[in-house]
Structures are given as structure tokens and as C-alpha cells.
Design a protein around this motif. Sequence first.
Motif, mmCIF file in Angstrom:
data_model
loop_
_atom_site.group_PDB
_atom_site.id
_atom_site.type_symbol
_atom_site.label_atom_id
_atom_site.label_comp_id
_atom_site.label_asym_id
_atom_site.label_seq_id
_atom_site.Cartn_x
_atom_site.Cartn_y
_atom_site.Cartn_z
ATOM 1 N N SER A 1 81.470 8.495 50.250
ATOM 2 C CA SER A 1 80.236 9.278 50.362
ATOM 3 C C SER A 1 79.557 9.420 49.003
ATOM 4 O O SER A 1 78.325 9.342 48.896
ATOM 5 N N ILE A 2 80.356 9.631 47.967
ATOM 6 C CA ILE A 2 79.799 9.725 46.615
ATOM 7 C C ILE A 2 79.124 8.411 46.229
ATOM 8 O O ILE A 2 78.007 8.386 45.700
ATOM 9 N N LEU A 3 79.786 7.301 46.509
ATOM 10 C CA LEU A 3 79.200 5.994 46.205
ATOM 11 C C LEU A 3 77.920 5.761 47.003
ATOM 12 O O LEU A 3 76.960 5.169 46.498
ATOM 13 N N LEU A 4 77.898 6.233 48.239
ATOM 14 C CA LEU A 4 76.717 6.048 49.082
ATOM 15 C C LEU A 4 75.503 6.755 48.486
ATOM 16 O O LEU A 4 74.401 6.187 48.450
ATOM 17 N N VAL A 5 75.697 7.967 48.007
ATOM 18 C CA VAL A 5 74.585 8.720 47.405
ATOM 19 C C VAL A 5 74.072 8.013 46.152
ATOM 20 O O VAL A 5 72.864 7.836 45.956
ATOM 21 N N ILE A 6 74.996 7.581 45.301
ATOM 22 C CA ILE A 6 74.604 6.952 44.041
ATOM 23 C C ILE A 6 73.900 5.614 44.281
ATOM 24 O O ILE A 6 72.872 5.313 43.664
ATOM 25 N N SER B 1 70.016 4.209 43.503
ATOM 26 C CA SER B 1 69.768 2.968 42.768
ATOM 27 C C SER B 1 68.845 2.037 43.546
ATOM 28 O O SER B 1 68.002 1.346 42.958
ATOM 29 N N VAL B 2 68.981 2.007 44.861
ATOM 30 C CA VAL B 2 68.097 1.182 45.689
ATOM 31 C C VAL B 2 66.652 1.648 45.560
ATOM 32 O O VAL B 2 65.727 0.827 45.434
ATOM 33 N N GLN B 3 66.440 2.956 45.582
ATOM 34 C CA GLN B 3 65.087 3.483 45.457
ATOM 35 C C GLN B 3 64.458 3.074 44.130
ATOM 36 O O GLN B 3 63.285 2.700 44.057
ATOM 37 N N ARG B 4 65.258 3.108 43.077
ATOM 38 C CA ARG B 4 64.735 2.727 41.767
ATOM 39 C C ARG B 4 64.438 1.231 41.710
ATOM 40 O O ARG B 4 63.409 0.809 41.188
ATOM 41 N N VAL C 1 71.976 -4.114 44.334
ATOM 42 C CA VAL C 1 72.114 -2.681 44.607
ATOM 43 C C VAL C 1 71.985 -2.397 46.099
ATOM 44 O O VAL C 1 72.643 -1.484 46.626
ATOM 45 N N GLU C 2 71.149 -3.173 46.800
ATOM 46 C CA GLU C 2 71.082 -3.009 48.257
ATOM 47 C C GLU C 2 72.396 -3.427 48.903
ATOM 48 O O GLU C 2 72.869 -2.785 49.849
ATOM 49 N N ARG C 3 72.980 -4.498 48.397
ATOM 50 C CA ARG C 3 74.289 -4.920 48.910
ATOM 51 C C ARG C 3 75.323 -3.820 48.714
ATOM 52 O O ARG C 3 76.083 -3.492 49.643
ATOM 53 N N ASN C 4 75.345 -3.232 47.528
ATOM 54 C CA ASN C 4 76.311 -2.174 47.245
ATOM 55 C C ASN C 4 76.082 -0.956 48.135
ATOM 56 O O ASN C 4 77.035 -0.296 48.567
#
Length: 299
Positions: A62-67, A71-74, A95-98
Motif C-alpha cells: 500500500s505504501i508503494l502504491l501511494v508513492i 510519481s505517475v502524476q508527475r 513509473v506507470e509499470r511500477n
Amino acid sequence: MTTFWGIFTYVAIPPGFVVLLMFLSDVPILMQVASKVMRAPSPVTLGNLRLNVAVLMTAFCSILLVITYASVQRAQAKTQKIGALERETSNLFYVERNNWISLLAVTLWLSAWRLEVLYRQHPQRPAFSLNLRPSKAVWIGVGIAALLLADLPLCRLNYQFQIYSYVTPGKDKLQASPLAAECSGVYANEGGKCSEFCQEVRLLSEERMASVMFARRWHVLGRWSAEVFDMARDVQQDSSHVDQLFKKKACVDVLKSVDKSNDMVNAFCLVLAGVAVLVAFAAFSQGFGDTVETNLHRD
């Protein structure tokens, strides 16, 4: 970061997928094995919540999902600018893949966690009814407060993730170029053949500054605490800070420290974010105790 995501993909997704399939198989022995795996013994308990594989993996993913979502938005904003560089498009892909990897991992482990609860839920409980007694409202408030507290370390982690994604690759490329050795000891105001090299280093420094501001825009509490910390150090996070940096150091020296970070602080923030999320889970399990089956049930 490539190594991290390579490891994370194989550690989080295949085991979660296998456990989920075992619960969906409706084969008693497979479901029993999956339940034991999910409820691996743990000496740590937070209220009704016992820390086990399902809880820890769900919290971490969940933490990784938020971060990664931040990053995708940026990355999307960068690619929409006129004259966006090819590396910006490449960064968007990664970043979209991640982000999708993180979302898949959260979905797998959260689903497996819920199925494990349902597997042990005998007999079936009555239909859902929301009963918020004052004590339960307090626990829900504690859960919300814990999530707000998690915003502080998440701001730091988000910033570090941006550095790894946008600054470190450029730094590695410049350090591998022949100019890195030829321009040793050269300052930005000296010009000559190293002017282009120094300009590239400056762009990386500005990218680091942009990463700082981006992370702070995403995390309100993190921004406030970071601004207080900057005031205590008498540091201004703006272009003047970059100008002063290039006046004091040679371009190569600036490049060496452009993605420098305190690993101990990063590790502490990761632990603190994880603990805050787990406390939130525990508080919500207390607040919705009549409707949410916890993982302390014994067969």
C-alpha cells in the motif's frame, strides 16, 4: 531502483497469486495450508490485529502504491510539456509499470487476507450493520490520525523515490561520460568546453529541487514539517540555493552529491510509515470490530 522492482515483483506477486488460488480452489487441504501460511506465528499484536504475512505485505504494498501513483502524476505532467525529452517518456513508462505492479500486489494480498478471514468465519455472521459506539468512534479517529501521521515519512519516501527515478539515471550517465574526468575542478562560471557539462549538472540540480517541491505538494503534513526543518537550518529551497551551490563547488563535485541522501533517515521513515499504517489497520479493526473479522480467531 530497477533491482528493487525486479526483486519486489517476484517476492510479492507470485506468492500472493499462489495463496489466492489456493483459497479459491475450494480444496480443504489447500485452503488449510494457505491459511497457515497467511497466519505465520508472530509475537507482535496490535489490539485485535496480529502481524502476519498478509498484514505486512498489504501494508508495504500500500505504501508503494501511494508513492508510485504520485510519481505517475508527475511523469504525466512532464510528458505533456512542449519539447518533452525522450527520457521523460521513458520514465513515464517505468513509473506507470511500477504503479501497476504495486496495485496488483495490493489487490492480491488484500484479497487473500479477506478470503483467509472468510475461511475461518464459521458460522456465517449476520449481515453488515454499522454500530459506532463512542469507543469505536475513538478507535476510528485513532486510525485516521495514524494515517495522517504516515504522511510525514511518506513525504520523505516520495521525495527519495523521485530522486531515484529522475536524478540518479542522469547522474550515472554524466559520470560515465569523458567530460566528467576532463572537467574535474572546473566551476560553472569558467565556461569553455565544460560549459555544456556544467549546464547538464545544473539541470539535474534543478530536477532535484523540483523533486523536493513535488513531494511537498503531495503531502500537506510532510510539507509543513519540512518547511519548519528548513527554517531551523536557515535553508531556502529555491533557485538561489542552486546558485549558491555552484558558486561554492565545482561542477563535478555538485554532480557527486546531486542525489545524495541519508540512508539511515530513509530507512527510519520506511519503518515509521509501515508502523503508522499497521497502527491504522489495528485501530480500524477495533473500530469496526463487530463487522470486520480479525486474524486472532482460533479454529
